[in-house]
Design a protein around this motif. Structure first.
Motif: not given
Length: 403
Positions: A272-296
């Motif tokens: 379980e710990l090993g898989v979490e570290e491989l997920l962190r290390w590889t981080s293959v999903g490079l990005h996530v996009l969001r759009t601001a709904r309000v001025d902030t």
């Protein structure tokens, strides 16, 4: 307050070649040291706010009231055009509709369901690994990392046994075709098949994802068939691509860190710990996009309604403020609050199943192989969505029998 930083000093993070650079993490570390939030003028995407820290990633991804998914969750549609499926697909909706859509298919991706599937996943994985064990060479991408998640997703979607080979071939071409044109053509063939299957399941429902989406109601109305199948397609792509790219990049990392491979084979290894570290290390999903709904305000910078923000996952997952020695691959790392599966309301619905699939794969590999040899330089892809490899040619060297 962060001082404004000229975009000319910031590499174009929307260029896939940046992420293939050997020094990309060093560049990101220096950028993050100066400021956690940068303004980028992308030639293809227009103005973007680039989120580089773990704390800001959590703030943006966790706050759907300020930062919306409906204008797109990924780059690639251009500057001002909303993506197809906006407001219809889980990935492109905000609460409460997102919660309602997610609730329909959640039983298929719960921890309990993943545990039920573990036996089948393990059996499929052992068969795939054994098939590669005595081959002189194997393309890890095509012959190992894709096979199991694709078959499991066919199970969950409800693809009939008599159609399975046909669907797997279409998906192989859609995900692994040699050219963008071939992949797009195969995907266009896949959608009519899903549409026809959805129509059959409206009158003959089964215990599967397609049946659930085409027969259940959201807000008192049955989902239109096209919306149901857009979500099926999105689930299929996400369920295959995440595991495919993570397992391939993780395998490459383990060949470059033989101490981690030995740790994975040692008594007391915690999968379980090993898989979490491989997920962190590889981080293959490079990005996530969001759009601001309000001025902030974010990190002391004024964000206007309509501004687009990009959370760069590899940067957040190597943040020294969150991870001790982040550039070390430590399979016993804990705590490990990585954002490889996202954060907040859009946290990856398939995460429990992906964890099972990854754990079973590396369990089968370390059980069967003494070591894995990379035969020629790997070929990185050119994707800004899932950074990975187009091919990884390896030879599995079998373990010697004991006793």
């Amino acid at each position: 307050m962060n001082t404004a930083t000229s975009a000319t000093t910031l590499p174009d993070l929307t260029e896939p070649a940046f992420w293939a650079r050997a020094d990309s993490h060093l560049v990101l570390r220096e950028l993050r040291r100066q400021a956690p939030l940068w303004r980028l003028e992308s030639e293809t995407e227009g103005p973007l706010w680039c989120v580089l820290s773990h704390a800001l990633a959590g703030e943006v991804l966790g706050d759907a009231a300020r930062f919306s998914s409906e204008r797109g969750s990924l780059l690639g549609t251009g500057r001002d055009r909303a993506p197809a499926g906006a407001g219809k697909m889980m990935a492109l909706t905000d609460p409460p509709r997102h919660r309602d859509l997610r609730g329909l298919v959640m039983p298929f991706f719960s921890k309990r369901k993943a545990a039920e599937l573990k036996g089948r996943v393990a059996a499929l994985t052992r068969r795939v690994v054994q098939g590669a064990l005595h081959a002189p060479e194997t393309d890890f991408v095509r012959e190992i990392s894709t096979a199991v998640p694709l078959n499991v997703m066919c199970d969950l979607l409800g693809v009939p046994d008599e159609d399975r080979d046909h669907v797997v071939r279409m998906c192989d071409r859609a995900f692994l075709g040699d050219t963008p044109e071939e992949r797009a053509e195969a995907h266009q063939q896949l959608l009519p098949y899903l549409f026809a299957l959805g129509m059959r399941r409206q009158t003959d429902p089964r215990d599967d994802i397609i049946s659930t989406l085409v027969t259940h109601e959201v807000d008192g109305h049955r989902l239109p068939l096209d919306e149901a199948l857009l979500n099926c397609d999105n689930i299929l792509v996400g369920g295959v691509q995440t595991v495919r790219h993570t397992s391939t990049m993780a395998m490459l990392a383990l060949t470059r860190h033989p101490d981690a491979w030995r740790a994975m084979r040692a008594d007391g290894y915690d999968a379980e710990l090993g898989v979490e570290e491989l997920l962190r290390w590889t981080s293959v999903g490079l990005h996530v996009l969001r759009t601001a709904r309000v001025d902030t305000e974010l990190a002391g910078r004024r964000i206007r309604a309509g501004d687009r923000l990009v959370v760069w996952t590899p940067a957040a997952n190597r943040d020294e403020e969150e991870f001790e020695a982040p550039d070390r691959l430590r399979l016993d790392r804990t705590p490990n609050r990585h954002v490889a599966f996202g954060w907040g309301p859009h946290y990856c619905i398939g995460a429990p199943l992906a964890r099972v699939e990854l754990a079973c794969l590396f369990d089968a590999l370390t059980e069967a192989a003494a070591w894995v040899e990379v035969l020629r330089p790997p070929v990185p892809n050119r994707s800004l969505i899932n950074f990975g490899l187009d091919s990884l040619d390896v030879r599995l060297h079998a373990r010697r029998p004991t006793g």
